[in-house]
Design a protein around this motif. Structure first.
Motif, mmCIF file in Angstrom:
data_model
loop_
_atom_site.group_PDB
_atom_site.id
_atom_site.type_symbol
_atom_site.label_atom_id
_atom_site.label_comp_id
_atom_site.label_asym_id
_atom_site.label_seq_id
_atom_site.Cartn_x
_atom_site.Cartn_y
_atom_site.Cartn_z
ATOM 1 N N MET A 41 0.159 -55.103 -14.168
ATOM 2 C CA MET A 41 -0.118 -54.936 -12.756
ATOM 3 C C MET A 41 1.173 -54.661 -11.975
ATOM 4 S SD MET A 41 -2.518 -54.894 -10.607
ATOM 5 C CE MET A 41 -3.108 -55.346 -9.031
ATOM 6 N N LYS A 42 2.241 -55.442 -12.283
ATOM 7 C CA LYS A 42 3.519 -55.228 -11.611
ATOM 8 C C LYS A 42 4.060 -53.841 -11.915
ATOM 9 C CE LYS A 42 5.730 -59.685 -10.949
ATOM 10 N NZ LYS A 42 6.866 -60.514 -11.360
ATOM 11 N N LYS A 43 3.844 -53.407 -13.146
ATOM 12 C CA LYS A 43 4.332 -52.096 -13.555
ATOM 13 C C LYS A 43 3.663 -50.993 -12.736
ATOM 14 C CE LYS A 43 5.767 -50.326 -17.978
ATOM 15 N NZ LYS A 43 5.521 -50.285 -19.398
ATOM 16 N N ASN A 44 2.363 -51.120 -12.487
ATOM 17 C CA ASN A 44 1.630 -50.127 -11.703
ATOM 18 C C ASN A 44 2.121 -50.097 -10.258
ATOM 19 O OD1 ASN A 44 0.103 -49.370 -13.881
ATOM 20 N ND2 ASN A 44 -1.626 -50.691 -13.362
ATOM 21 N N ILE A 45 2.357 -51.253 -9.682
ATOM 22 C CA ILE A 45 2.830 -51.333 -8.301
ATOM 23 C C ILE A 45 4.220 -50.729 -8.187
ATOM 24 C CG2 ILE A 45 3.522 -52.923 -6.461
ATOM 25 C CD1 ILE A 45 1.213 -54.731 -7.349
ATOM 26 N N LEU A 46 5.095 -51.053 -9.137
ATOM 27 C CA LEU A 46 6.434 -50.492 -9.120
ATOM 28 C C LEU A 46 6.414 -48.974 -9.297
ATOM 29 C CD1 LEU A 46 8.476 -53.137 -11.141
ATOM 30 C CD2 LEU A 46 8.575 -52.678 -8.680
ATOM 31 N N THR A 47 5.527 -48.482 -10.148
ATOM 32 C CA THR A 47 5.401 -47.043 -10.348
ATOM 33 C C THR A 47 4.936 -46.357 -9.067
ATOM 34 O OG1 THR A 47 4.878 -47.384 -12.678
ATOM 35 C CG2 THR A 47 4.280 -45.253 -11.737
ATOM 36 N N VAL A 48 3.954 -46.918 -8.407
ATOM 37 C CA VAL A 48 3.446 -46.356 -7.152
ATOM 38 C C VAL A 48 4.535 -46.372 -6.082
ATOM 39 C CG1 VAL A 48 1.816 -46.731 -5.261
ATOM 40 C CG2 VAL A 48 1.018 -46.841 -7.611
ATOM 41 N N LEU A 49 5.269 -47.471 -5.964
ATOM 42 C CA LEU A 49 6.351 -47.565 -4.985
ATOM 43 C C LEU A 49 7.449 -46.548 -5.282
ATOM 44 C CD1 LEU A 49 6.689 -51.420 -4.453
ATOM 45 C CD2 LEU A 49 5.775 -49.717 -2.867
ATOM 46 N N PHE A 50 7.768 -46.364 -6.553
ATOM 47 C CA PHE A 50 8.775 -45.376 -6.933
ATOM 48 C C PHE A 50 8.325 -43.966 -6.564
ATOM 49 C CE2 PHE A 50 10.439 -42.303 -10.003
ATOM 50 C CZ PHE A 50 11.805 -42.433 -9.741
ATOM 51 N N VAL A 51 7.080 -43.639 -6.835
ATOM 52 C CA VAL A 51 6.556 -42.313 -6.526
ATOM 53 C C VAL A 51 6.564 -42.075 -5.011
ATOM 54 C CG1 VAL A 51 4.457 -40.890 -6.559
ATOM 55 C CG2 VAL A 51 5.186 -42.085 -8.624
ATOM 56 N N ILE A 52 6.180 -43.078 -4.240
ATOM 57 C CA ILE A 52 6.191 -42.956 -2.776
ATOM 58 C C ILE A 52 7.617 -42.786 -2.266
ATOM 59 C CG2 ILE A 52 5.770 -44.220 -0.620
ATOM 60 C CD1 ILE A 52 3.259 -45.390 -1.988
ATOM 61 N N ALA A 53 8.539 -43.592 -2.763
ATOM 62 C CA ALA A 53 9.940 -43.494 -2.325
ATOM 63 C C ALA A 53 10.533 -42.139 -2.711
ATOM 64 C CB ALA A 53 10.768 -44.622 -2.933
ATOM 65 N N PHE A 54 10.272 -41.689 -3.930
ATOM 66 C CA PHE A 54 10.771 -40.391 -4.377
ATOM 67 C C PHE A 54 10.189 -39.262 -3.526
ATOM 68 C CE2 PHE A 54 10.589 -36.604 -7.088
ATOM 69 C CZ PHE A 54 11.937 -36.474 -7.375
ATOM 70 N N GLY A 55 8.916 -39.333 -3.236
ATOM 71 C CA GLY A 55 8.266 -38.317 -2.397
ATOM 72 C C GLY A 55 8.836 -38.292 -0.994
ATOM 73 N N TRP A 56 9.059 -39.454 -0.425
ATOM 74 C CA TRP A 56 9.606 -39.539 0.938
ATOM 75 C C TRP A 56 11.033 -38.994 0.982
ATOM 76 C CZ3 TRP A 56 13.509 -42.671 3.154
ATOM 77 C CH2 TRP A 56 13.579 -42.588 4.531
ATOM 78 N N ILE A 57 11.843 -39.353 0.011
ATOM 79 C CA ILE A 57 13.225 -38.865 -0.042
ATOM 80 C C ILE A 57 13.244 -37.350 -0.255
ATOM 81 C CG2 ILE A 57 15.350 -38.904 -1.418
ATOM 82 C CD1 ILE A 57 14.799 -41.931 -1.843
ATOM 83 N N SER A 58 12.420 -36.854 -1.160
ATOM 84 C CA SER A 58 12.359 -35.411 -1.400
ATOM 85 C C SER A 58 11.931 -34.667 -0.148
ATOM 86 C CB SER A 58 11.380 -35.092 -2.532
ATOM 87 O OG SER A 58 11.813 -35.666 -3.726
ATOM 88 N N TYR A 59 10.942 -35.189 0.544
ATOM 89 C CA TYR A 59 10.444 -34.573 1.771
ATOM 90 C C TYR A 59 11.540 -34.535 2.828
ATOM 91 C CZ TYR A 59 7.716 -33.925 6.024
ATOM 92 O OH TYR A 59 7.241 -33.476 7.217
ATOM 93 N N SER A 60 12.248 -35.644 3.015
ATOM 94 C CA SER A 60 13.270 -35.690 4.051
ATOM 95 C C SER A 60 14.464 -34.795 3.721
ATOM 96 C CB SER A 60 13.734 -37.123 4.303
ATOM 97 O OG SER A 60 14.373 -37.645 3.173
ATOM 98 N N VAL A 61 14.754 -34.602 2.446
ATOM 99 C CA VAL A 61 15.871 -33.749 2.046
ATOM 100 C C VAL A 61 15.483 -32.269 2.120
ATOM 101 C CG1 VAL A 61 17.280 -33.056 0.062
ATOM 102 C CG2 VAL A 61 17.003 -35.465 0.608
ATOM 103 N N LEU A 62 14.268 -31.930 1.748
ATOM 104 C CA LEU A 62 13.854 -30.535 1.642
ATOM 105 C C LEU A 62 13.171 -29.983 2.883
ATOM 106 C CD1 LEU A 62 12.473 -30.602 -2.002
ATOM 107 C CD2 LEU A 62 14.693 -29.765 -1.221
ATOM 108 N N TYR A 63 12.970 -30.774 3.910
ATOM 109 C CA TYR A 63 12.230 -30.333 5.081
ATOM 110 C C TYR A 63 13.134 -30.367 6.301
ATOM 111 C CZ TYR A 63 8.731 -30.345 8.770
ATOM 112 O OH TYR A 63 8.005 -30.067 9.897
ATOM 113 N N ASN A 64 13.244 -29.253 7.009
ATOM 114 C CA ASN A 64 14.128 -29.154 8.161
ATOM 115 C C ASN A 64 13.408 -29.210 9.503
ATOM 116 O OD1 ASN A 64 16.516 -28.983 6.678
ATOM 117 N ND2 ASN A 64 16.246 -26.803 6.354
#
Length: 137
Positions: free
Chosen positions: A1-24
């Motif tokens: 269960m912890k592994k799933n939550i950590l995976t989801v949080l990682f995907v959300i954080a990665f998506g947010w960082i990618s969006y903020s870096v690639l979007y002007n």
């Protein structure tokens, strides 16, 4: 269960960082108008084709954003592009030949600069001028 939550949080954080870096921030554009720098927008045709606007804003959103720098440019821009949003407008100035194979873009609303390569510049200019000629005919 912890592994799933950590995976989801990682995907959300990665998506947010990618969006903020690639979007002007070029979104919600209703129309675009291109003109040579020394001409006014008064007699220019607005480009409203959704595909053209999406292509141009895609290039602008993927451009290299330059912050915390202020350039004193010795030459005038080649073109200017007026972006019309729902409630505001913005004018972008294209300084072709800023560097080898690069165009510098400045804005009348932002202190940031953006860099694109010459191929991207040619695509923007060709799309907007071609659409302008088709709409004007």
């Amino acid at each position: 269960m912890k592994k799933n939550i950590l995976t989801v949080l990682f995907v959300i954080a990665f998506g947010w960082i990618s969006y903020s870096v690639l979007y002007n921030g070029f979104s919600g554009v209703k129309s675009m108008t291109i003109q040579e720098y020394d001409r006014t927008f008064d007699d220019a045709e607005k480009v409203t084709d959704h595909e053209v606007i999406s292509t141009v804003t895609g290039i602008l959103n993927r451009s290299n954003k330059i912050t915390d720098v202020h350039y004193k440019l010795a030459v005038e821009p080649t073109y200017k592009i007026q972006l019309e949003y729902q409630e505001t407008e913005e004018v972008l100035y294209l300084h072709e030949g800023f560097d080898t194979n690069e165009t510098l873009i400045s804005s009348d609303r932002s202190e940031h600069y953006y860099k694109i390569n010459q191929k991207q510049t040619d695509t923007i200019v060709q799309l907007l001028l071609t659409q302008k000629l088709e709409d004007g005919s």
